[in-house]
Design an enzyme around this catalytic site. Structure first.
Site, PDB file in Angstrom:
ATOM      1  N   ARG A  79      -4.122   1.566   0.620  1.00  0.00           N
ATOM      2  CA  ARG A  79      -2.726   1.928   0.395  1.00  0.00           C
ATOM      3  C   ARG A  79      -2.557   3.415   0.125  1.00  0.00           C
ATOM      4  O   ARG A  79      -1.601   4.043   0.595  1.00  0.00           O
ATOM      5  CB  ARG A  79      -2.163   1.090  -0.753  1.00  0.00           C
ATOM      6  CG  ARG A  79      -1.918  -0.342  -0.339  1.00  0.00           C
ATOM      7  CD  ARG A  79      -1.704  -1.275  -1.502  1.00  0.00           C
ATOM      8  NE  ARG A  79      -1.531  -2.641  -1.006  1.00  0.00           N
ATOM      9  CZ  ARG A  79      -1.656  -3.737  -1.736  1.00  0.00           C
ATOM     10  NH1 ARG A  79      -1.949  -3.636  -3.023  1.00  0.00           N
ATOM     11  NH2 ARG A  79      -1.488  -4.928  -1.205  1.00  0.00           N
ATOM     12  N   GLY A 133      17.718  14.956  20.326  1.00  0.00           N
ATOM     13  CA  GLY A 133      18.825  14.435  21.122  1.00  0.00           C
ATOM     14  C   GLY A 133      18.316  13.432  22.146  1.00  0.00           C
ATOM     15  O   GLY A 133      17.377  12.673  21.893  1.00  0.00           O
ATOM     16  N   ILE A 183      -5.745  -8.489  13.464  1.00  0.00           N
ATOM     17  CA  ILE A 183      -6.969  -7.808  13.048  1.00  0.00           C
ATOM     18  C   ILE A 183      -7.126  -6.529  13.860  1.00  0.00           C
ATOM     19  O   ILE A 183      -7.354  -6.571  15.075  1.00  0.00           O
ATOM     20  CB  ILE A 183      -8.203  -8.717  13.215  1.00  0.00           C
ATOM     21  CG1 ILE A 183      -7.997 -10.040  12.466  1.00  0.00           C
ATOM     22  CG2 ILE A 183      -9.451  -7.989  12.724  1.00  0.00           C
ATOM     23  CD1 ILE A 183      -7.683  -9.897  10.995  1.00  0.00           C
ATOM     24  N   ASN A 198      23.032  26.066  13.331  1.00  0.00           N
ATOM     25  CA  ASN A 198      23.959  25.065  12.813  1.00  0.00           C
ATOM     26  C   ASN A 198      23.517  24.643  11.413  1.00  0.00           C
ATOM     27  O   ASN A 198      22.405  24.156  11.214  1.00  0.00           O
ATOM     28  CB  ASN A 198      23.977  23.857  13.767  1.00  0.00           C
ATOM     29  CG  ASN A 198      24.967  22.787  13.347  1.00  0.00           C
ATOM     30  OD1 ASN A 198      24.856  22.237  12.259  1.00  0.00           O
ATOM     31  ND2 ASN A 198      25.905  22.488  14.229  1.00  0.00           N
ATOM     32  N   GLU A 234      -3.977 -14.146   8.082  1.00  0.00           N
ATOM     33  CA  GLU A 234      -3.987 -15.349   8.905  1.00  0.00           C
ATOM     34  C   GLU A 234      -2.568 -15.677   9.360  1.00  0.00           C
ATOM     35  O   GLU A 234      -1.591 -15.141   8.800  1.00  0.00           O
ATOM     36  CB  GLU A 234      -4.562 -16.528   8.106  1.00  0.00           C
ATOM     37  CG  GLU A 234      -6.004 -16.337   7.707  1.00  0.00           C
ATOM     38  CD  GLU A 234      -6.593 -17.525   6.960  1.00  0.00           C
ATOM     39  OE1 GLU A 234      -7.760 -17.430   6.554  1.00  0.00           O
ATOM     40  OE2 GLU A 234      -5.878 -18.551   6.788  1.00  0.00           O
ATOM     41  N   PRO A 235      -2.431 -16.563  10.364  1.00  0.00           N
ATOM     42  CA  PRO A 235      -1.087 -16.899  10.850  1.00  0.00           C
ATOM     43  C   PRO A 235      -0.160 -17.405   9.757  1.00  0.00           C
ATOM     44  O   PRO A 235       1.044 -17.150   9.792  1.00  0.00           O
ATOM     45  CB  PRO A 235      -1.358 -17.988  11.893  1.00  0.00           C
ATOM     46  CG  PRO A 235      -2.736 -17.688  12.389  1.00  0.00           C
ATOM     47  CD  PRO A 235      -3.492 -17.174  11.200  1.00  0.00           C
ATOM     48  N   GLU A 275      -0.852  -3.553   5.154  1.00  0.00           N
ATOM     49  CA  GLU A 275      -1.515  -3.224   3.887  1.00  0.00           C
ATOM     50  C   GLU A 275      -0.627  -3.557   2.681  1.00  0.00           C
ATOM     51  O   GLU A 275      -0.645  -2.887   1.661  1.00  0.00           O
ATOM     52  CB  GLU A 275      -1.916  -1.735   3.841  1.00  0.00           C
ATOM     53  CG  GLU A 275      -2.732  -1.249   5.029  1.00  0.00           C
ATOM     54  CD  GLU A 275      -4.074  -1.945   5.168  1.00  0.00           C
ATOM     55  OE1 GLU A 275      -4.481  -2.670   4.243  1.00  0.00           O
ATOM     56  OE2 GLU A 275      -4.716  -1.776   6.220  1.00  0.00           O
ATOM     57  N   ASN A 327       6.288  -3.065   1.895  1.00  0.00           N
ATOM     58  CA  ASN A 327       6.870  -2.225   0.839  1.00  0.00           C
ATOM     59  C   ASN A 327       7.660  -3.037  -0.180  1.00  0.00           C
ATOM     60  O   ASN A 327       7.818  -2.603  -1.330  1.00  0.00           O
ATOM     61  CB  ASN A 327       7.734  -1.129   1.468  1.00  0.00           C
ATOM     62  CG  ASN A 327       6.874  -0.048   2.100  1.00  0.00           C
ATOM     63  OD1 ASN A 327       5.641  -0.140   2.083  1.00  0.00           O
ATOM     64  ND2 ASN A 327       7.503   0.967   2.656  1.00  0.00           N
ATOM     65  N   ARG A 335       6.051  -5.197 -11.877  1.00  0.00           N
ATOM     66  CA  ARG A 335       5.207  -5.936 -12.821  1.00  0.00           C
ATOM     67  C   ARG A 335       4.414  -4.978 -13.709  1.00  0.00           C
ATOM     68  O   ARG A 335       4.245  -5.217 -14.906  1.00  0.00           O
ATOM     69  CB  ARG A 335       4.254  -6.849 -12.051  1.00  0.00           C
ATOM     70  CG  ARG A 335       4.934  -8.064 -11.435  1.00  0.00           C
ATOM     71  CD  ARG A 335       3.980  -8.857 -10.579  1.00  0.00           C
ATOM     72  NE  ARG A 335       4.627 -10.056 -10.055  1.00  0.00           N
ATOM     73  CZ  ARG A 335       4.096 -10.834  -9.118  1.00  0.00           C
ATOM     74  NH1 ARG A 335       2.913 -10.540  -8.613  1.00  0.00           N
ATOM     75  NH2 ARG A 335       4.738 -11.904  -8.698  1.00  0.00           N
TER      76      ARG A 335
END
Length: 376
Positions: free
Chosen positions: A237, A334, A152, A272, A122-123, A358, A361, A370
């Site tokens: 997740r 590049g 959503i 390289n 929600e907002p 979701e 991080n 935890r």
């Protein structure tokens, strides 16, 4: 992780479908910025949409490990449609103990006849899901729903939604979960967000004004909704972690192919050593992420005690890796990497949201901390 023969077959099929059918659709979907119906039909054609749903309800009944393998392959070329692959897993997890709702709605999701949406954010509540304010008041044989959901995914094209609303007091114990039919009167689509990435799916606001949801569409009991939501997010997740692995691998493969054909100062740029080491470092990061994602998927599938910790670790580690790899893929190209012609800039834009949705991080790190501290 050692795969069985069936898992390898699914993986091979998904890679073939991704390369031949989804790769050509991704650039156009990025320009059009909306749900890629053509790509979704490709998933339906190959029965991928019903992978998570059990055979009793018309699906294939395959677990999250197989799902992780498939979503990785899809994301190599079309991350937006790979994201749609999450929803049936979330629905299947939410309705695992609701036989009547499962019988009514899962077959439609398994066939791809119905699209689903996850109506939680929600907002005023993002990471703090327990603070949602959308209200569902019991009135006769229905709940009357008022409020607003936003961000959503594919809400404007979804047929069904997993709706989370407050039926009780403050906090998580006051939240309940429902299956919502999106054509319910009083449910309207608001703002369509203009996104930086994952533009092959839509992102919208969904509004509720006295929308009536039947009591029989309540999932479980009142007050158990947050637990239902978190169970679905655990599956999501793990799958997002594998999506990130696929997106990163696709970007690195594209950058390597480009580098092999480019010369500067009279010699191939791949000669390289600095570039060689950059590519090797990125491939090592992808390989490590893949193993973590699959191990997390196995733990979630087998309901191991530390499954939730691994899901959070995989989501954070793999999506951070993806952002780094896609950014470096642009660097390898590049100046050409900054142009839309080559696709890696799209992949870099797609990667950013994976670190945010979701569960950000930062929130994943709190969850892991935890879990670790709780065992000491």
């Amino acid at each position: 992780m050692k795969l069985n023969d069936e898992q390898r077959e699914f993986q091979s099929l998904a890679r073939l479908v991704s390369e031949r059918q989804l790769a050509p659709l991704a650039p156009l979907a990025d320009v059009e910025d909306g749900f890629d119906r053509d790509a979704w039909e490709v998933l339906r054609e190959h029965d991928f949409v019903g992978l998570a749903i059990d055979e009793e309800h018309g699906g294939l009944g395959r677990g999250v490990v197989t799902g992780s393998l498939i979503i990785e392959e899809l994301a190599r070329n079309h991350a937006s449609v790979a994201l749609c692959f999450l929803v049936p897993y979330i629905f299947a997890a939410a309705l695992a103990d609701s036989d009547d709702l499962a019988a009514r709605y899962l077959p439609k999701l398994a066939s791809g006849e119905a699209l689903g949406a996850f109506l939680l954010t929600e907002p005023g509540s993002g990471s703090d899901a327990a603070s949602i304010t959308t209200r569902a008041e019991l009135n006769g044989d229905s709940y009357v729903v008022n409020g607003t959901k936003h961000f959503i995914t594919n809400g404007d094209v979804a047929d069904l939604g997993l709706l989370y609303a407050r039926t009780g007091g403050p906090g998580g114990s006051g939240i309940s979960a429902f299956v919502l039919e999106m054509d319910t009167p009083g449910v309207t689509i608001g703002r369509h967000e203009q996104k930086m990435g994952l533009r092959g799916c839509s992102l919208v606001e969904v509004r509720f004004e006295n929308a009536r949801v039947p009591v029989i569409n309540l999932i479980g009991q009142e007050g158990t909704g947050l637990r239902v939501a978190l169970t679905g997010l655990d599956f999501a997740r793990v799958l997002v972690a594998s999506l990130a692995v696929g997106l990163a691998q696709g970007a690195l493969d594209m950058a390597l192919e480009y580098a092999k054909g480019r010369e500067q100062f009279g010699r191939p740029v791949t000669s390289n050593q600095g570039l060689q080491w950059l590519i090797v470092d990125q491939q090592m990061a992808i390989a490590a992420s893949r193993e973590l994602a699959l191990e997390a998927a196995r733990k979630v599938e087998e309901h191991e005690p530390d499954a939730l910790q691994y899901a959070s670790m995989a989501k954070a580690f793999c999506t951070d890796m993806c952002m780094q790899v896609t950014t470096n893929a642009v660097q390898i190209f590049g100046g050409y990497g900054y142009l839309r012609d080559y696709g890696v800039e799209r992949m870099m834009r797609d990667a950013k949201i994976l670190q945010i949705f979701e569960g950000t991080n930062q929130i994943q790190r709190i969850a892991v901390a935890r879990s670790i501290m709780g065992r000491e």
